[in-house]
Design an enzyme around this catalytic site. Sequence first.
Site: not given
Length: 299
Positions: A51-52, A80
């Site tokens: 949702r966010t 990395k």
Amino acid sequence: MHLLSTQDMTLADIERIFNKALVKEKEHFRPKIRNSAKKILANLFYEPSTRTSSSFFSAATKLGHTVLQINEVKYSSVTKGETLEDTIRTISQYADAIVLRHPDIGAARTAANVSDVPIINAGDGAGEHPTQTLLDLYTIWKKCRKQGKDINGLSITLMGDLKNGRTIHSLLNILRLYNVKITLVSPDNLRLPESVYRDSTNFNEGRRIAEEPTLTEKICQDTDVLYVKRVQKERGSVAEYQLTNEQVKHFKNDMMVMHPLPRNEEIPQWFDNDRRAYYFEQIKNGLYIRMAILEDIFL
Ligand code: ASP
């Protein structure tokens, strides 16, 4: 202007954002787009989100902005070994604001310290989730308005994983601005951390906070808003609880049951069609609130 914690918010901030959200809601999917104000929003997510992330994407797009979507940091230099600070320094050269979700408490503040653009905290570990709280409070505020009532005076019960539930922490922080009765219901091992308790009670001496291990008949009868939170298994929480038919029978007719979602078994699906279930309404409000937040930050 960053949006890091609900602790930094005032009643005036809340009112401004809610009024903007009301306008967005009225314009309903046809917001007035000001092309001259076109921005780039970075959605930087180190943790899963449905949702966010999507609502910020949708909100930004509806406002005419472009989204730099980095949902899977595993495809970025993070794998990395790049530090959060270096990633933020980099993205802040490309974007006009950064929505950040990260597993560490305090990550949003760390990011804000090195960012050239506003940071929006979209969840920092078990810390906070302020934009969820704004949409939660907006949902309550709208219902109160409809009934000619006020948030002040409500009896609000927070139930579930209060220890690791960041939406609970942000909600409690913002509720310090209102004169509400708060009841905390959680298993013993998932009680609210002392520090959150202190932060959220500091400001309003008259507030009443009670703690209970279970959702008793008396609490059910008294509650205007029941906010339920799932067990945050990803942060090591272990417990089982579920809303029962018996408890629901004691609810007031016009109370609200809220949940930030995703849910597990704490609210059974049979409750979904009950008029007191507000968790799907919260999803809808999340879009308007995030449009309002972006407008607020970009203006
Ligand atoms: N989606 C909310 C959060 O990110 C609620 C949850 O995950 O339980 O905190």
